[in-house]
Scaffold this active site. Structure first.
Site, PDB file in Angstrom:
ATOM      1  N   TYR A   1     -12.146 -15.880  27.874  1.00 27.03           N
ATOM      2  CA  TYR A   1     -12.607 -14.661  27.250  1.00 27.03           C
ATOM      3  C   TYR A   1     -12.585 -13.518  28.258  1.00 27.03           C
ATOM      4  O   TYR A   1     -12.081 -12.438  27.969  1.00 27.03           O
ATOM      5  CB  TYR A   1     -14.008 -14.858  26.663  1.00 27.03           C
ATOM      6  CG  TYR A   1     -14.619 -13.579  26.166  1.00 27.03           C
ATOM      7  CD1 TYR A   1     -14.312 -13.107  24.897  1.00 27.03           C
ATOM      8  CD2 TYR A   1     -15.475 -12.835  26.956  1.00 27.03           C
ATOM      9  CE1 TYR A   1     -14.856 -11.915  24.429  1.00 27.03           C
ATOM     10  CE2 TYR A   1     -16.024 -11.653  26.505  1.00 27.03           C
ATOM     11  CZ  TYR A   1     -15.710 -11.194  25.236  1.00 27.03           C
ATOM     12  OH  TYR A   1     -16.238 -10.030  24.782  1.00 27.03           O
ATOM     13  N   PRO A  31     -18.452  -4.113  21.330  1.00 32.91           N
ATOM     14  CA  PRO A  31     -19.792  -4.212  20.745  1.00 32.91           C
ATOM     15  C   PRO A  31     -20.518  -5.499  21.134  1.00 32.91           C
ATOM     16  O   PRO A  31     -19.897  -6.476  21.555  1.00 32.91           O
ATOM     17  CB  PRO A  31     -19.509  -4.204  19.247  1.00 32.91           C
ATOM     18  CG  PRO A  31     -18.178  -4.874  19.136  1.00 32.91           C
ATOM     19  CD  PRO A  31     -17.411  -4.471  20.376  1.00 32.91           C
ATOM     20  N   VAL A  34     -22.810  -7.672  15.991  1.00 30.17           N
ATOM     21  CA  VAL A  34     -22.702  -6.738  14.871  1.00 30.17           C
ATOM     22  C   VAL A  34     -23.026  -7.520  13.606  1.00 30.17           C
ATOM     23  O   VAL A  34     -22.586  -8.657  13.441  1.00 30.17           O
ATOM     24  CB  VAL A  34     -21.274  -6.142  14.776  1.00 30.17           C
ATOM     25  CG1 VAL A  34     -21.165  -5.182  13.605  1.00 30.17           C
ATOM     26  CG2 VAL A  34     -20.920  -5.437  16.078  1.00 30.17           C
TER      27      VAL A  34
END
Length: 103
Positions: A1, A31, A34
């Site tokens: 990641y 973000p 969410v």
């Protein structure tokens, strides 16, 4: 990641730099949690394992210092600004829509 995210951030900087003379801007948005169907599926999976819904949701909310989940509309408003004439000079940036979260 982490490696792939770093690669995307670097790619965004290159696109912004190379596109600047053509009026092309490139930004990224990073973000935190969410309130989306994807997050709901994580919550549902924990609830299916026996965790109380309210506690699981509170855990995700508490992971952000503001104690809330980011709403999709908050990200959409940033995108709308960035693609508008008012945001035409905004480029080569990563915007953290994170409710105060450090990640």
């Amino acid at each position: 990641y982490c490696a792939s995210k770093a690669g995307l951030l670097g790619l965004g900087r290159c696109v912004a730099l190379e596109g600047a003379a053509l009026g092309i801007t490139c930004n990224s948005i990073s973000p935190t949690w969410v309130e989306t169907e994807m997050l709901q599926s994580y919550i549902d999976a924990e609830v299916a394992e026996g965790a109380p819904y309210a506690e699981v949701r509170a855990k995700y909310e508490a992971s952000n210092p503001q104690g809330q989940l980011v709403q999709p509309g908050e990200i959409a408003e940033l995108v709308a600004f960035l693609v508008s004439d008012a945001g035409r000079a905004m480029t080569m940036a990563d915007y953290q829509v994170n409710a105060g979260s450090p990640w």
